[in-house]
Write an enzyme that holds these catalytic residues in place. Sequence first.
Site, PDB file in Angstrom:
ATOM      1  CB  ALA A  94      -0.982   0.081   1.163  1.00  0.00           C
ATOM      2  CE  LYS A  95       5.730   0.432  -3.422  1.00  0.00           C
ATOM      3  NZ  LYS A  95       5.040  -0.499  -3.829  1.00  0.00           N
ATOM      4  NE  ARG A  96      -3.103   3.058   2.070  1.00  0.00           N
ATOM      5  CZ  ARG A  96      -3.915   3.266   0.991  1.00  0.00           C
ATOM      6  NH1 ARG A  96      -3.489   4.045   0.115  1.00  0.00           N
ATOM      7  NH2 ARG A  96      -5.124   2.399   0.842  1.00  0.00           N
TER       8      ARG A  96
END
Length: 278
Positions: A94-96
């Site tokens: 998700a690379k939040r």
Amino acid sequence: MTFTDMLRSATAQNQSLLCVGLDPEPTRFPAGMQGDPRKIYDFCAAVVDATADLVCSFKPQIAYFAAHGAEDQLERLMQHMRASAPHVPVILDAKRGDIGSTAEQYAKEAFERYGADAVTLSPFMGFDSIEPYLAYHGKGAFLLCRTSNPGGDDLQNQRLASIDGQPLMYEHVARLAQGPWNKNGQLGLVVGATYPQEIERVRSIAPTLPLLIPGVGAQGGDAAATVRAGLRSDGPIIVNSSRAILYASRGDDFAAAARAEALRTRAVLQAAQAAAGH
């Protein structure tokens, strides 16, 4: 079991360092499904079933589901993986990278809504953007460190003159993840397979952290060099391949072709592992 426990167990049980990335693009599906986003679950579930005994993890990329309004299919897929391959950990890619209450919501999404075992995060906003994920004890969090894209140099390869020793930014991220940020042993790092020398550098700074290594397969990373650079007896690696496995065939045999490509990639990684003495 913690994420790290699951990873070690699946790596041993399936004799594999391979992670299959689930990046469903309906335009690349086989003829009977092509262009139909309603078939995302069916496509991904077939690949999961064909490869579940060959991998140490699966990595669904959330954008490929959300772009098609297919979050419900991702939920079904997560449930399917838990039911059909309960020993294989799932990393939600998700690379939040947000702070405070927003990060809490993203953590809830990853770990409660989707039931992921680990998630990928951007560390750019600092530790308070990571901390809410660490409240989920036993879950993993992989911080972007030295990514495989050409633009990674723009920030990750710049020197930090204000830090002792003037490390490159990616070196500083590795140091923080190995040290003060890793309060409960939950952190890992994302390091691209296209930079084997830098994988080795990250490993020297962070000797025990799990490394998630994308870029093998379609992106051209050298699997053998990746294993030599990153694998240590107490430092696991997860080598991801997505498109090369998912789209090994455009025909009805896509699942069998995905299995064959996963077998081939696993064998390359096993040979490199044996040559490195691990």
